[in-house]
Structures are given as structure tokens and as C-alpha cells.
Design a protein around this motif. Structure first.
Motif, mmCIF file in Angstrom:
data_model
loop_
_atom_site.group_PDB
_atom_site.id
_atom_site.type_symbol
_atom_site.label_atom_id
_atom_site.label_comp_id
_atom_site.label_asym_id
_atom_site.label_seq_id
_atom_site.Cartn_x
_atom_site.Cartn_y
_atom_site.Cartn_z
ATOM 1 N N GLN A 51 0.936 -0.900 0.420
ATOM 2 C CA GLN A 51 0.011 -0.566 -0.298
ATOM 3 C C GLN A 51 0.745 0.869 0.300
ATOM 4 O OE1 GLN A 51 -3.300 0.321 -0.022
ATOM 5 N NE2 GLN A 51 -2.788 2.236 -0.736
ATOM 6 N N ASP A 52 2.062 1.200 1.348
ATOM 7 C CA ASP A 52 2.524 2.408 0.801
ATOM 8 C C ASP A 52 3.402 3.493 0.058
ATOM 9 O OD1 ASP A 52 2.423 2.560 3.614
ATOM 10 O OD2 ASP A 52 4.428 1.753 4.356
ATOM 11 N N CYS A 53 4.045 1.605 -1.368
ATOM 12 C CA CYS A 53 4.064 1.462 -2.730
ATOM 13 C C CYS A 53 3.314 2.583 -3.339
ATOM 14 C CB CYS A 53 4.949 0.862 -2.927
ATOM 15 S SG CYS A 53 5.245 -0.334 -4.434
ATOM 16 N N ALA A 54 2.297 2.098 -3.828
ATOM 17 C CA ALA A 54 1.505 2.379 -4.231
ATOM 18 C C ALA A 54 0.806 3.489 -4.007
ATOM 19 C CB ALA A 54 -0.346 1.961 -4.394
ATOM 20 N N ASP A 55 0.631 4.359 -2.349
ATOM 21 C CA ASP A 55 0.895 5.660 -2.500
ATOM 22 C C ASP A 55 2.568 6.511 -2.506
ATOM 23 O OD1 ASP A 55 -1.765 4.857 -1.273
ATOM 24 O OD2 ASP A 55 -0.961 5.326 0.921
ATOM 25 N N GLN A 56 3.167 6.478 -2.608
ATOM 26 C CA GLN A 56 4.595 6.636 -3.681
ATOM 27 C C GLN A 56 4.255 6.680 -5.212
ATOM 28 O OE1 GLN A 56 6.594 8.337 -1.799
ATOM 29 N NE2 GLN A 56 5.792 7.725 -0.097
ATOM 30 N N ILE A 57 3.569 5.833 -5.841
ATOM 31 C CA ILE A 57 3.866 5.734 -6.902
ATOM 32 C C ILE A 57 2.700 7.205 -8.007
ATOM 33 C CG2 ILE A 57 2.910 4.853 -9.592
ATOM 34 C CD1 ILE A 57 4.325 1.882 -7.522
ATOM 35 N N ARG A 58 1.543 6.620 -6.833
ATOM 36 C CA ARG A 58 0.662 7.794 -6.809
ATOM 37 C C ARG A 58 1.180 9.021 -7.059
ATOM 38 N NH1 ARG A 58 -2.995 4.729 -9.014
ATOM 39 N NH2 ARG A 58 -4.376 3.440 -8.319
ATOM 40 N N MET A 59 2.002 9.712 -5.728
ATOM 41 C CA MET A 59 2.324 10.900 -5.735
ATOM 42 C C MET A 59 3.450 11.273 -6.806
ATOM 43 S SD MET A 59 3.328 11.703 -1.606
ATOM 44 C CE MET A 59 3.393 10.154 -0.757
ATOM 45 N N ILE A 60 3.714 10.499 -7.522
ATOM 46 C CA ILE A 60 4.676 10.383 -8.148
ATOM 47 C C ILE A 60 4.324 10.658 -9.605
ATOM 48 C CG2 ILE A 60 6.235 9.005 -9.828
ATOM 49 C CD1 ILE A 60 7.266 8.122 -7.293
ATOM 50 N N CYS A 61 3.339 9.917 -9.939
ATOM 51 C CA CYS A 61 2.666 10.380 -11.496
ATOM 52 C C CYS A 61 1.539 11.527 -10.544
ATOM 53 C CB CYS A 61 0.843 9.066 -11.217
ATOM 54 S SG CYS A 61 1.450 7.592 -11.453
ATOM 55 N N ASP A 62 0.897 12.534 -9.431
ATOM 56 C CA ASP A 62 0.823 13.658 -9.661
ATOM 57 C C ASP A 62 1.628 14.746 -9.869
ATOM 58 O OD1 ASP A 62 -1.589 12.605 -8.734
ATOM 59 O OD2 ASP A 62 -0.879 12.767 -6.563
ATOM 60 N N ASP A 63 3.312 14.171 -9.859
ATOM 61 C CA ASP A 63 4.409 15.129 -10.313
ATOM 62 C C ASP A 63 4.262 14.930 -11.760
ATOM 63 O OD1 ASP A 63 4.515 16.352 -7.618
ATOM 64 O OD2 ASP A 63 5.994 14.508 -6.685
ATOM 65 N N ILE A 64 4.208 13.556 -11.978
ATOM 66 C CA ILE A 64 4.649 13.851 -13.137
ATOM 67 C C ILE A 64 3.432 14.713 -14.503
ATOM 68 C CG2 ILE A 64 5.463 12.296 -15.331
ATOM 69 C CD1 ILE A 64 6.371 10.142 -13.644
ATOM 70 N N GLU A 65 2.066 13.959 -14.641
ATOM 71 C CA GLU A 65 1.115 15.069 -14.842
ATOM 72 C C GLU A 65 1.365 16.542 -14.406
ATOM 73 O OE1 GLU A 65 -2.269 13.410 -12.609
ATOM 74 O OE2 GLU A 65 -2.834 11.771 -13.971
#
Length: 79
Positions: A51-65
Motif C-alpha cells: 500500500q505504501d508503494c502504491a501511495d508513493q507511485i500515485r504521488m509521483i504520478c501527480d508530480d509527472i502529470e
């Protein structure tokens, strides 16, 4: 900005959007693993890391978007 540079930037924006899509697929898979784990294991460090990994990936996605959106609105659309 010349036509070639604009095309290169548009291509980079498309690549960023593709990366976000792939990262979201990975985050979805990690969340699904967490959600499908037995309840007694969801509090374990290893399963919680999914779950932590998924949360981190989503934050990275937000930054890339955000970067992709800024590239389009502040650079590509301006010139």
C-alpha cells in the motif's frame, strides 16, 4: 520555437502521459495485492509496504502529470 522543437516537446509530453498510465497500472496492482491479502496480514510490514508503494507511485504520478500539464500550458501552447 520552431516546428521541430514543438514536435519534440509534444512527443515528450505524450511520453510523460504514457509513463503516468503505466505507473498507475503498477499502483493499481499493488493496491489490489494489499486489498486481497487476508486481514490478519494487512497489518504486516511486508503487506503494508504494498500500500505504501502504491501511495508513493500515485504521488509521483501527480508530480509527472503536473509537469506534463505545465509543459503543455506554459511552453507548447504559448509558442
Amino acid at each position: 520555437m520552431n516546428k521541430e522543437t514543438r514536435k519534440r516537446l509534444e512527443s515528450l509530453k505524450e511520453q510523460l502521459d504514457g509513463i503516468v498510465s503505466e505507473l498507475n497500472e503498477i499502483a493499481d496492482a499493488e493496491e489490489e495485492k494489499y486489498e486481497n491479502a487476508p486481514e490478519n496480514l494487512q497489518t504486516s510490514e511486508r503487506v503494508g509496504a504494498w500500500q505504501d508503494c502504491a501511495d508513493q507511485i500515485r504521488m509521483i504520478c501527480d508530480d509527472i502529470e503536473n509537469a506534463s500539464d505545465e509543459l503543455e500550458s506554459e511552453v507548447i501552447d504559448v509558442f
